[in-house]
Scaffold this motif. Structure first.
Motif, short mmCIF file in Angstrom:
data_model
loop_
_atom_site.label_atom_id
_atom_site.label_comp_id
_atom_site.label_asym_id
_atom_site.label_seq_id
_atom_site.Cartn_x
_atom_site.Cartn_y
_atom_site.Cartn_z
N ALA A 106 0.83 -1.20 0.00
CA ALA A 106 0.00 0.00 0.00
C ALA A 106 0.87 1.25 0.00
CB ALA A 106 -0.92 0.01 1.22
N ASP A 107 0.40 2.26 -0.70
CA ASP A 107 1.00 3.59 -0.67
C ASP A 107 0.14 4.45 0.26
OD1 ASP A 107 1.90 6.11 -3.20
OD2 ASP A 107 2.06 6.09 -1.02
N LEU A 108 0.63 4.70 1.45
CA LEU A 108 -0.18 5.41 2.44
C LEU A 108 -0.43 6.87 2.07
CD1 LEU A 108 1.17 4.02 5.84
CD2 LEU A 108 -0.68 3.19 4.37
N GLU A 109 0.31 7.35 1.09
CA GLU A 109 0.06 8.72 0.63
C GLU A 109 -1.17 8.76 -0.26
OE1 GLU A 109 3.57 10.97 -0.39
OE2 GLU A 109 2.52 11.81 -2.12
N GLU A 110 -1.47 7.64 -0.92
CA GLU A 110 -2.59 7.60 -1.86
C GLU A 110 -3.81 6.88 -1.30
OE1 GLU A 110 -0.50 9.75 -4.61
OE2 GLU A 110 -2.58 9.10 -4.70
N GLU A 111 -3.65 6.00 -0.34
CA GLU A 111 -4.77 5.19 0.11
C GLU A 111 -4.66 4.89 1.59
OE1 GLU A 111 -2.58 1.41 -1.91
OE2 GLU A 111 -4.67 1.11 -1.38
N SER A 112 -5.77 4.52 2.16
CA SER A 112 -5.82 4.11 3.57
C SER A 112 -5.96 2.59 3.65
CB SER A 112 -7.01 4.77 4.28
OG SER A 112 -7.16 4.23 5.58
N VAL A 152 8.46 -2.65 9.98
CA VAL A 152 7.88 -2.77 8.65
C VAL A 152 8.34 -1.60 7.78
CG1 VAL A 152 5.83 -3.99 9.50
CG2 VAL A 152 5.80 -1.51 9.36
N GLU A 153 8.22 -1.78 6.46
CA GLU A 153 8.50 -0.70 5.52
C GLU A 153 7.21 -0.03 5.12
OE1 GLU A 153 12.59 -2.14 3.25
OE2 GLU A 153 10.70 -1.97 2.16
N ILE A 154 7.16 1.27 5.26
CA ILE A 154 5.96 2.05 4.94
C ILE A 154 6.25 2.89 3.70
CG2 ILE A 154 4.34 3.78 5.77
CD1 ILE A 154 5.03 2.91 8.60
N THR A 155 5.36 2.80 2.74
CA THR A 155 5.54 3.51 1.48
C THR A 155 4.73 4.80 1.49
OG1 THR A 155 5.88 1.44 0.30
CG2 THR A 155 5.33 3.38 -1.02
N HIS A 156 5.41 5.92 1.17
CA HIS A 156 4.75 7.22 0.99
C HIS A 156 5.17 7.74 -0.38
CE1 HIS A 156 3.13 7.81 5.04
NE2 HIS A 156 4.25 7.27 5.50
N GLY A 157 4.33 7.53 -1.36
CA GLY A 157 4.67 7.98 -2.70
C GLY A 157 5.86 7.20 -3.24
N THR A 158 6.95 7.91 -3.54
CA THR A 158 8.14 7.27 -4.09
C THR A 158 9.17 6.92 -3.02
OG1 THR A 158 9.13 9.44 -4.47
CG2 THR A 158 7.86 8.46 -6.29
N SER A 159 8.87 7.25 -1.78
CA SER A 159 9.83 6.99 -0.71
C SER A 159 9.27 5.96 0.27
CB SER A 159 10.14 8.29 0.04
OG SER A 159 8.97 8.77 0.68
N THR A 160 10.21 5.30 0.94
CA THR A 160 9.83 4.34 1.98
C THR A 160 10.56 4.68 3.26
OG1 THR A 160 11.58 2.79 1.37
CG2 THR A 160 9.41 2.49 0.32
#
Length: 596
Positions: free
Chosen positions: A87-93, A180-188
């Motif tokens: 999941a990309d937390l910047e785009e979705e919940s 865990v690895e969290i994705t925000h857009g192009t960065s983690t």
């Protein structure tokens, strides 16, 4: 009426005295006849049998605990690899996916939360928020998880303390964390997945295990921390102790140890992945005549005594348990909600004392429930009164008079403008009963109010509203600005000859949202400004909204906490500046949290 004093009855019929007397006599009769002749030749056999049996029981329990922990770890893997990592937390919940997994496991899971490495709560199911005075980055488990990112980390049992959730305020949990690895857009970035395991679900597995002959089971961590014990409450209150320090150093197997002057048999089994150890304890003085050879050897010798013991124990059990069963029925009635039930008072002194205590407790609970209901009703009335006083009829009458005057003087466009402003003013004032609205709506509300008041006080003042589009969708409290602008008009502008200025400015400062209402009116002294927030009996203006400055400040603190509210600066003949501090929260996210 009961006869005799409680002290006399306690000495004659106490549970401890009864059990000690009858069971001691019965046991001594058997021990004196067969114990001396059989003890030496059976002791080694019994010890071996107990060790074998305890190892078998521990193996079974270990498999159950291992299966239980595997289920939790599979849930952790599903949350990470199936939800968070993709999941990309910047785009979705990911709240809905976490909620689905939580619903499937909520019998054993209390909370699921996703935290950033800065300690910010990104997701929480069920919905909760971190306690405002707690920095999770200072917690030991937080640092350990980020240091050892490849491991799963289990804490010892504790009361859930990081979430501000009244419903689960005193729930015991074991916390599982992993990096865990969290994705925000192009960065983690790194984060922490936290799962609070209901301690009761693990306790239920272990509580269902019984070891005969005074034996019991307990569990310790790698450093000797007590994780489970059947008498955990007594240990925590200091009424008894356990040999946890030595237990932490045991390897898997069986041991004979001396603790507090008594010898006992201890069997140990390690629980995978956690470093925990399961231990069974059987005091040597309680070792059973448990194997088949011993039973056959002794059966003919003790047969006659068994019959006597059965009859005696049946009588004793009846004497002891019947009052307890009756008291239990009374407690079940109270538990079902019947707080007026008559609690059974009979049996030994301890049971009668317990019955009286339970009866007093039920009465106290009933009184507290009545107090809570009364307090709730009082709060609802207070909220109702506050809502009713938000719009003062004098303001409405004066506005309608202006509209009538404009129509009579054929100022139709001005009348339409005032009517439109009045309608919008009332629409936002009602807001479907909501107390939290957007900054956009709150500014629209005060703009309509100023439009009406500017028409009433022609040439008395001008106003301007300054706010960036970036703050428009943040959270605001309804009817927060209008009472403060009203004060600026009535107490700052009313006696001026003209050139009055009112400025409403909204801007964001880091994690705070600030509203600034300034005027160039008459101003006031520092003492008068301070009294606006300390006034006990506010007398509202007959022409205004009826909501005092103190009321606005208290409402802000009620909704957002003691760290937020009003500050007032004022100087005579210089003007007044009121600053409101709120948390910078997005309105849609706040509404979603309240709905969940």
């Amino acid at each position: 009426m009961e006869q005799g004093t409680p002290t006399d009855l306690g000495k004659k019929t106490s549970i401890r005295y009864t059990i000690f007397s009858y069971f001691t006599i019965s046991a001594l009769a058997v021990i004196l006849l067969i114990g001396i002749t059989l003890y030496s030749q059976m002791s080694h056999q019994l010890t071996a049998a107990v060790r074998e049996e305890n190892q078998a029981v521990l193996g079974q329990i270990n498999r159950s605990v291992d299966a239980y922990l595997r289920t939790i770890m599979k849930l952790s893997d599903s949350l990470y690899y199936g939800v968070i990592k993709n999941a990309d937390l910047e785009e979705e919940s990911v709240s809905s996916q976490i909620t689905l997994l939580y619903d499937n496991n909520k019998d054993s899971i209390a909370n699921i939360a996703l935290l950033s490495k800065e300690g910010e709560l990104l997701e929480a199911v069920p919905a909760a928020r971190l306690k405002t005075d707690l920095d999770v980055r200072q917690e030991q488990w937080f640092g350990n998880t980020l240091k050892r990112t490849d491991n799963l980390h289990f804490t010892t049992p504790h009361v859930q303390y990081i979430f501000d959730n009244n419903e689960n305020q005193y729930r015991w949990v074991i916390t599982l964390t992993r990096a865990v690895e969290i994705t925000h857009g192009t960065s983690t970035e790194q984060g922490i997945l936290l799962i609070d395991i209901r301690y009761s679900s693990l306790q239920q597995i272990l509580d269902n295990i019984t070891l005969g002959n005074q034996g019991y089971l307990y569990m310790v961590g790698s450093n000797g921390e007590l994780i489970y014990h059947p008498k955990m409450q007594m240990i925590e209150t200091g009424q008894m102790t356990e040999n946890t320090a030595m237990a932490a150093g045991y390897r898997d197997g069986s041991f004979r140890e001396k603790y507090e002057g008594e010898w006992r048999e201890v069997s140990v089994k390690s629980v995978g992945y956690t470093g925990w150890k399961l231990l069974s304890v059987t005091p040597e003085k309680g070792l059973p005549l448990g194997n088949l050879k011993v039973r056959l050897f002794a059966v003919f010798v003790v047969g006659a005594f068994l019959l006597v013991l059965v009859l005696t124990n049946t009588f004793i059990s009846s004497r002891i348990t019947t009052p307890i069963q009756k008291l239990e029925r009374s407690v079940n009635a109270i538990e079902a909600g019947d707080l007026d039930t008559e609690v059974y008072l009979g049996g030994s002194y301890e049971i009668r004392h317990l019955g009286r205590s339970i009866g007093d407790m039920a009465k106290r609970i009933k009184e507290l429930m009545q107090d809570i209901v009364a307090e709730h009703e009082s709060k609802r009335k207070s909220e109702f009164n506050t809502l009713q006083s938000q719009i003062n009829p004098h303001f409405l009458y004066n506005t309608l008079d202006i509209i009538v005057w404009m129509i009579e003087n054929e100022q139709k466009q001005e009348a339409v403008r005032v009517v439109t402003a009045l309608a919008r003013f009332f629409r936002i004032s009602l807001s479907k009963g909501k107390s939290i609205i957007t900054v956009r709506d709150e500014l629209e509300h005060v703009r309509n109010y100023l439009t009406i008041q500017q028409t009433r006080f022609k040439n008395k003042f001008t106003y301007r509203i300054e706010a960036d589009e970036s703050v428009m969708e943040l959270v605001s409290l309804k009817l927060m600005l209008q009472p403060l602008v009203e004060n600026a008009i009535y107490h700052g502008m009313e006696f001026m000859d003209g050139d009055g200025e009112i400025c409403v400015k909204v801007y964001r400062e880091a994690e705070d949202l600030r509203f600034q209402i300034s005027d160039n009116g008459l101003g006031m002294t520092a003492g008068q400004a301070a009294s606006l927030l300390d006034e006990k009996d506010h007398v509202s203006s007959r022409r205004g909204s009826g909501i005092g400055v103190k009321n606005v400040n208290e409402r802000i603190r009620l909704y957002f906490g003691e760290d937020y509210g009003l500050t007032i600066w004022s100087e005579p003949d210089e003007g007044t500046v009121i600053t409101i501090r709120l948390p910078a929260q997005i309105y849609t996210e706040t509404m979603q949290r309240e709905q969940t």
